[in-house]
Structures are given as C-alpha cells and as structure tokens.
Design a protein around this motif. Structure first.
Motif, PDB file in Angstrom:
ATOM      1  N   ALA A  60     -11.303  19.221 -43.946  1.00  0.00           N
ATOM      2  CA  ALA A  60     -12.414  19.024 -42.590  1.00  0.00           C
ATOM      3  C   ALA A  60     -11.289  19.276 -41.679  1.00  0.00           C
ATOM      4  CB  ALA A  60     -12.907  17.777 -42.830  1.00  0.00           C
ATOM      5  N   LEU A  61     -10.177  18.762 -41.543  1.00  0.00           N
ATOM      6  CA  LEU A  61      -9.446  18.797 -40.208  1.00  0.00           C
ATOM      7  C   LEU A  61      -8.827  20.269 -40.264  1.00  0.00           C
ATOM      8  CD1 LEU A  61      -7.653  17.481 -38.078  1.00  0.00           C
ATOM      9  CD2 LEU A  61      -5.766  16.928 -39.904  1.00  0.00           C
ATOM     10  N   GLY A  62      -8.698  20.866 -41.350  1.00  0.00           N
ATOM     11  CA  GLY A  62      -8.147  22.224 -41.534  1.00  0.00           C
ATOM     12  C   GLY A  62      -9.194  23.272 -40.802  1.00  0.00           C
ATOM     13  N   VAL A  63     -10.436  22.971 -41.096  1.00  0.00           N
ATOM     14  CA  VAL A  63     -11.495  23.702 -40.616  1.00  0.00           C
ATOM     15  C   VAL A  63     -11.735  23.419 -39.206  1.00  0.00           C
ATOM     16  CG1 VAL A  63     -13.831  24.604 -41.027  1.00  0.00           C
ATOM     17  CG2 VAL A  63     -12.465  24.116 -42.813  1.00  0.00           C
ATOM     18  N   ILE A  64     -11.975  22.435 -38.605  1.00  0.00           N
ATOM     19  CA  ILE A  64     -12.131  21.990 -37.146  1.00  0.00           C
ATOM     20  C   ILE A  64     -10.947  22.575 -36.542  1.00  0.00           C
ATOM     21  CG2 ILE A  64     -13.747  20.334 -37.733  1.00  0.00           C
ATOM     22  CD1 ILE A  64     -11.693  18.432 -37.085  1.00  0.00           C
ATOM     23  N   LEU A  65      -9.695  22.647 -36.751  1.00  0.00           N
ATOM     24  CA  LEU A  65      -8.601  23.217 -36.047  1.00  0.00           C
ATOM     25  C   LEU A  65      -8.793  24.710 -35.674  1.00  0.00           C
ATOM     26  CD1 LEU A  65      -5.532  21.205 -37.372  1.00  0.00           C
ATOM     27  CD2 LEU A  65      -6.884  20.847 -35.231  1.00  0.00           C
ATOM     28  N   VAL A  66      -9.573  25.232 -36.742  1.00  0.00           N
ATOM     29  CA  VAL A  66      -9.868  26.768 -36.615  1.00  0.00           C
ATOM     30  C   VAL A  66     -10.992  26.926 -35.885  1.00  0.00           C
ATOM     31  CG1 VAL A  66     -10.272  28.813 -38.062  1.00  0.00           C
ATOM     32  CG2 VAL A  66      -8.682  27.368 -38.783  1.00  0.00           C
ATOM     33  N   LEU A 126      -2.906  16.659 -49.572  1.00  0.00           N
ATOM     34  CA  LEU A 126      -3.156  16.696 -48.228  1.00  0.00           C
ATOM     35  C   LEU A 126      -2.786  18.071 -47.630  1.00  0.00           C
ATOM     36  CD1 LEU A 126      -2.595  14.106 -45.596  1.00  0.00           C
ATOM     37  CD2 LEU A 126      -2.473  16.182 -45.075  1.00  0.00           C
ATOM     38  N   ALA A 127      -1.641  18.454 -47.897  1.00  0.00           N
ATOM     39  CA  ALA A 127      -0.805  19.748 -47.214  1.00  0.00           C
ATOM     40  C   ALA A 127      -1.685  20.907 -47.764  1.00  0.00           C
ATOM     41  CB  ALA A 127       0.407  19.691 -47.827  1.00  0.00           C
ATOM     42  N   TYR A 128      -1.805  20.857 -49.187  1.00  0.00           N
ATOM     43  CA  TYR A 128      -2.342  22.134 -49.921  1.00  0.00           C
ATOM     44  C   TYR A 128      -3.666  22.135 -49.230  1.00  0.00           C
ATOM     45  CZ  TYR A 128      -4.341  25.206 -53.536  1.00  0.00           C
ATOM     46  OH  TYR A 128      -4.955  26.278 -54.164  1.00  0.00           O
ATOM     47  N   SER A 129      -4.755  21.306 -49.210  1.00  0.00           N
ATOM     48  CA  SER A 129      -6.042  21.393 -49.000  1.00  0.00           C
ATOM     49  C   SER A 129      -6.218  21.649 -47.402  1.00  0.00           C
ATOM     50  CB  SER A 129      -6.668  20.228 -49.147  1.00  0.00           C
ATOM     51  OG  SER A 129      -8.171  20.070 -48.784  1.00  0.00           O
ATOM     52  N   LEU A 130      -5.405  21.083 -46.675  1.00  0.00           N
ATOM     53  CA  LEU A 130      -5.407  21.454 -45.159  1.00  0.00           C
ATOM     54  C   LEU A 130      -5.073  22.952 -44.771  1.00  0.00           C
ATOM     55  CD1 LEU A 130      -4.117  19.322 -42.359  1.00  0.00           C
ATOM     56  CD2 LEU A 130      -3.718  21.804 -42.122  1.00  0.00           C
ATOM     57  N   SER A 186      -7.610  25.423 -46.617  1.00  0.00           N
ATOM     58  CA  SER A 186      -9.022  25.320 -45.900  1.00  0.00           C
ATOM     59  C   SER A 186      -8.815  26.010 -44.608  1.00  0.00           C
ATOM     60  CB  SER A 186      -9.260  23.960 -45.926  1.00  0.00           C
ATOM     61  OG  SER A 186      -9.493  23.113 -47.172  1.00  0.00           O
ATOM     62  N   ALA A 187      -7.717  25.783 -43.891  1.00  0.00           N
ATOM     63  CA  ALA A 187      -7.759  26.349 -42.614  1.00  0.00           C
ATOM     64  C   ALA A 187      -7.584  28.261 -43.024  1.00  0.00           C
ATOM     65  CB  ALA A 187      -6.471  25.995 -41.868  1.00  0.00           C
ATOM     66  N   ILE A 188      -7.077  28.493 -43.701  1.00  0.00           N
ATOM     67  CA  ILE A 188      -6.877  29.952 -44.106  1.00  0.00           C
ATOM     68  C   ILE A 188      -8.366  30.544 -44.414  1.00  0.00           C
ATOM     69  CG2 ILE A 188      -5.981  31.826 -45.640  1.00  0.00           C
ATOM     70  CD1 ILE A 188      -3.293  30.078 -45.746  1.00  0.00           C
ATOM     71  N   LEU A 189      -8.897  29.876 -45.202  1.00  0.00           N
ATOM     72  CA  LEU A 189     -10.316  30.222 -45.454  1.00  0.00           C
ATOM     73  C   LEU A 189     -11.348  30.410 -44.273  1.00  0.00           C
ATOM     74  CD1 LEU A 189     -10.876  28.545 -48.917  1.00  0.00           C
ATOM     75  CD2 LEU A 189     -10.515  30.839 -48.672  1.00  0.00           C
ATOM     76  N   ALA A 190     -11.130  29.218 -43.592  1.00  0.00           N
ATOM     77  CA  ALA A 190     -11.964  29.211 -42.201  1.00  0.00           C
ATOM     78  C   ALA A 190     -11.460  30.362 -41.450  1.00  0.00           C
ATOM     79  CB  ALA A 190     -11.869  27.691 -41.575  1.00  0.00           C
ATOM     80  N   PHE A 191     -10.325  30.700 -41.300  1.00  0.00           N
ATOM     81  CA  PHE A 191      -9.981  31.680 -40.459  1.00  0.00           C
ATOM     82  C   PHE A 191     -10.354  33.150 -40.883  1.00  0.00           C
ATOM     83  CE2 PHE A 191      -6.909  35.030 -39.179  1.00  0.00           C
ATOM     84  CZ  PHE A 191      -6.728  34.797 -37.996  1.00  0.00           C
ATOM     85  N   ILE A 192     -10.427  33.457 -42.301  1.00  0.00           N
ATOM     86  CA  ILE A 192     -10.860  34.645 -42.614  1.00  0.00           C
ATOM     87  C   ILE A 192     -12.438  34.827 -42.533  1.00  0.00           C
ATOM     88  CG2 ILE A 192     -11.148  35.946 -44.736  1.00  0.00           C
ATOM     89  CD1 ILE A 192      -8.454  34.536 -45.743  1.00  0.00           C
ATOM     90  N   LEU A 193     -13.124  33.653 -42.575  1.00  0.00           N
ATOM     91  CA  LEU A 193     -14.534  33.744 -42.469  1.00  0.00           C
ATOM     92  C   LEU A 193     -15.000  33.964 -40.966  1.00  0.00           C
ATOM     93  CD1 LEU A 193     -15.647  30.881 -45.045  1.00  0.00           C
ATOM     94  CD2 LEU A 193     -16.016  33.385 -45.288  1.00  0.00           C
ATOM     95  N   ASP A 194     -14.299  33.240 -40.178  1.00  0.00           N
ATOM     96  CA  ASP A 194     -14.450  33.449 -38.750  1.00  0.00           C
ATOM     97  C   ASP A 194     -14.171  34.601 -38.313  1.00  0.00           C
ATOM     98  OD1 ASP A 194     -15.340  31.849 -36.544  1.00  0.00           O
ATOM     99  OD2 ASP A 194     -13.160  32.207 -35.645  1.00  0.00           O
ATOM    100  N   LYS A 195     -13.184  35.340 -38.745  1.00  0.00           N
ATOM    101  CA  LYS A 195     -12.798  36.908 -38.374  1.00  0.00           C
ATOM    102  C   LYS A 195     -13.570  37.747 -38.779  1.00  0.00           C
ATOM    103  CE  LYS A 195      -9.625  35.110 -35.589  1.00  0.00           C
ATOM    104  NZ  LYS A 195     -10.132  35.136 -34.037  1.00  0.00           N
TER     105      LYS A 195
END
Length: 447
Positions: free
Chosen positions: A188-194, A377-381, A384-393
């Motif tokens: 969740a933290l990884g996605v909302i940062l993106v 924690l580190a792996y998921s964050l 997840s941020a990478i996945l959100a970034f790819i989808l967002d772009k």
C-alpha cells in the motif's frame, strides 16, 4: 527373550474432525473479505462506497482463478532456491486425489489449498483501503493479478512453504503477520507513493460516511479472524489452535481498549472508529504471535499494538503520504509490532520451544524475526511501487480529477450506493418544497 520389534511410525490418516474444522475455518476466512469490504466501505465518503466494496470483492474472483492455475503451485510446490515453489501436478488442480493428505497432517490437500486460497484473496484486498477514491477499477484489477503473481505467491512460499528461506531460518509467523499484513501494508505504501494524494487531501473533510457500516465490518472481521488464526495450525489435536483462539480474543480486546485510552488522552473522546480500528490492530498484531505467547503475553501484544498503531495513523499528515484508510498505520505497523514482539514474549510453551528475551531465550529469535519482517517489507514495497509505476505509465492508474471530485462510483460503476429518490427524500423532496414555495409566492403576487 524375543528380540525387540521396532514398528514404523503410523502414517497420518484422514481425520474427519480436523477436515470439518478446517473447512469451517476456510469459510470464516472467506467471510473476512466481505467484512473488509463493509469496513472500508463505511470509512469512505458516500460517493466512493460501491467502488470500495468492489475493490475487495473483485479479489475473490481474480485470485481464485490464479490460485487454481498456478498460484498454489508457486506458493507451496517443491522449493527452488528457497525463493519459489512449483509442482506441475498442481497446475489446474487436476491431479490431486480426493483423499490425498497434506504432508504430515490429517487433512486433504484440497482442504489445505482452499484454506490458503482465502489468505491469498484477502491480502491484496487489504491494500485497497490505502487507494480509496482515486484508482481506475480496471487498473486495480490488473494490479491484483500482477501483485499476487510476483509478490504474494513468492512471499507465501518464503514464509510457509517447505524450503522457503524464512521458513528454514525459523521465522515465526503463525497466521500471516509477514506474509499477509506487512506484505499488504508495505505494498500500500509503495503504490500510494507512486499515484499520489487524493484531490483535497488535508484540505477537504474526508470523514467516514457510515460508522455503523464500519462497526459491522469490524465485527465480521473479528468473527472471521478466529478461523484465520486458529485454523492456521491445520488441526485441533494438541491445544495450540485453542491457545491461538483464546489469544486472538484477548489481544483484540486489549488493543481496542488501549487505542480508546490513547484517543481519549490525545483527542478527548472515545470514538467508534477508534474502537473498530483498535480491534483490527489487535487482530493484526496477534496473528503472527498468538501461538507463541501466553494469554498475559497476548495482553501485552494487544496494548502495545493498540497504542503504536493509534500513533502511527497520524504520520500520513506529518509526512504527506495519503493512506486513505490507514492500511499502513494499522496493517504494516501492527504486523511489524506483532512479529517483532515474538522475540520478547515467546514463552516456549505454545507452538514450539522457542523462547524470547523475557523468557530467557536471549535475542536470537528477535533477530530472526527482524530478518523476515524487513525482507518482506522491502521486497513488497519496492516491487509494488514498480508495478504501480508501470501501470500508471501505460494504462493509467488514476481516474480523472473531474471523476474523482464528482464521485468514483458513478464514473467507474455507473451506480451509487444509496438512492433516495424513491423515498421522496434528497433532491426530489427539496425540489418539491421549492416548487410549493414558488407557487405560494406566485399566489401572493396575483392577489
């Protein structure tokens, strides 16, 4: 004297009692996802209620199909490099015998896999609470599929799969402190940062539209959590599952009271939202620890989690990340607290003989818990941020600003949660009153 005869240990036999118990526990865990939908649905503004419900419900569909096709095999198949599992016989679940037992237990493989399926379903649903009001439903559905594949299934293998590195290291996670709650909270933290903040964050009031719905959801979660936790021992023969059941109730009660006490001191009131959130914080924290601690230890875990999670939910305003429904503050923080406290409160009289610092075991288990907690924690964050970034772009993660302001329910689902027009209320009643007033004024003018 006749020579001694050594008999091989009897192989486990299918237990109808344990099988029935685990099927009931599986149903309870399934109920938690609709319960979560109500819990989150009541916490958002009225214009986002249906979207919040759907973000949980869609996980029931997507993750179930993925679990059948390859998820169960990836999570619990034969280990490869301590990172992932695979068993081609489990792909599609077509080569599993009806009475084939899960290795070392008295329940069928089908029962184990459906129990674990319910964990896989609710974990991405937990993430959704951080993203309220602003994510395209199609993008969210695709995110669930990708995230389950590259994050949840591997992490479940690390923590619970035979050969998984955390499992082999001796990290204790009875029912999902790392694999479920830290995993979801970090994601969740990884996605909302993106994807950024909601329109009006820290400016507009974003209060829950239905606190009764929140309390209903919290009650369903509390009820279902007994299956979530006690069922994770995969049987009911030695009392460990019963200990976990008892500790689940105790820690949840303690956390709710601690959250309310903190809230009263800090803000001057006992709120229903605080009671519900405190209960969930206790449920989260005891999930990894409940099989290792005593009932008094469960009180300590609950109190510490209740206070720390209550403190943590305010960090989003300090640091500027928009965690809409406090997934980070409750699930990430609660999961970390419950997992690390095992290193202090493990009694050696529950699920294993492992003892924590307060029982003479030193800090050995604490460091093992740290390894599991911070790796997940580190792996998921990051992933997840990478996945959100790819989808967002590519397809875009967010709805338009106009749709967000007007209401994501209508924009994404062509529906609204409540329709007052048939009851003569809302806009219809206002229009009728205005028309009557205009008519009266017209008569005065004519006179």
């Amino acid at each position: 004297m006749a020579p001694a005869i050594t008999l091989a240990a009897e192989a486990p036999k299918l237990s109808a009692a344990n099988t029935g118990f685990m099927l009931i526990c599986s149903a309870l865990v399934m109920l938690m996802t609709p319960g979560l939908a109500f819990f989150y649905g009541g916490m958002v503004r009225v214009k986002s209620t249906l979207n919040m419900l759907m973000m949980s419900f869609i996980s029931l569909g997507i993750v179930t199909i993925l679990w059948v096709l390859y998820g169960f095999s990836m999570a619990f198949g034969t280990d490869s490099g301590s990172l992932i599992g695979w068993n081609s016989d489990w792909v599609g679940l077509g080569n599993i015998g009806l009475t084939e037992l899960w290795d070392g237990y008295t329940i069928p493989v089908f029962v184990f896999l459906v129990f674990q399926l319910m964990f896989a379903i609710i974990t991405p649903a937990l993430i959704s609470g951080a993203l309220a009001d602003r994510v395209k439903f199609s993008a969210w559905a695709l995110f669930i599929a990708l995230w389950a594949t590259v994050v949840y299934f591997p992490v479940a293998h690390w923590v619970w799969g035979a050969g998984g590195w955390a499992f082999e290291l001796g990290v204790i996670d009875f029912a999902g402190g790392t694999a479920v709650h830290i995993n979801a909270g970090a994601a969740a933290l990884g996605v909302i940062l993106v994807i950024g903040k909601r329109v009006g964050f820290k400016k507009d009031p974003m209060r829950p539209h239905s606190l009764p719905l929140v309390m209903l959801g919290a009650g369903l979660l509390w009820f279902g959590w007994f299956g979530f936790n006690a069922g994770s021992w995969l049987g009911n023969d030695d009392g460990v599952g019963a200990l976990m059941f008892v500790n689940t109730q105790i820690a949840t009660a303690a956390a709710m009271l601690a959250w309310l006490a903190y809230e009263k001191i800090r803000h001057g009131a006992f709120t229903t939202l605080g009671a519900a959130s405190g209960a969930v914080a206790g449920l989260v924290a005891i999930t990894p620890a409940g099989g290792a601690v005593t009932p008094l230890g469960a009180i300590a875990v609950g109190v510490i989690a209740g206070v720390l999670c209550a403190m943590a939910v305010g960090l989003k305003y300090k640091f500027g990340y928009d965690d809409s429904l406090d997934v980070v503050g409750v699930h990430l923080v609660g999961g970390v607290v419950g997992s690390l406290l095992i290193g202090f409160f493990a009694s050696g009289k529950g699920q294993s003989e492992v003892e924590g610092l307060f029982y003479g075991g030193g800090l050995t288990q604490f460091w093992k818990q740290c390894a599991g907690v911070f790796a997940v924690l580190a792996y998921s964050l990051i992933v997840s941020a990478i996945l959100a970034f790819i989808l967002d772009k590519t397809i875009g993660m967010r709805v338009t600003e106009d749709d967000e302001v007007a209401g994501i329910d209508q924009a994404e689902h062509a529906e609204t949660a409540y329709d007052f027009s048939g009851a003569g209320g809302g806009a219809a009643k206002t229009a009728a009153v205005a028309a009557a007033a205009a008519g009266a004024e017209s008569k005065k003018v004519d006179a």
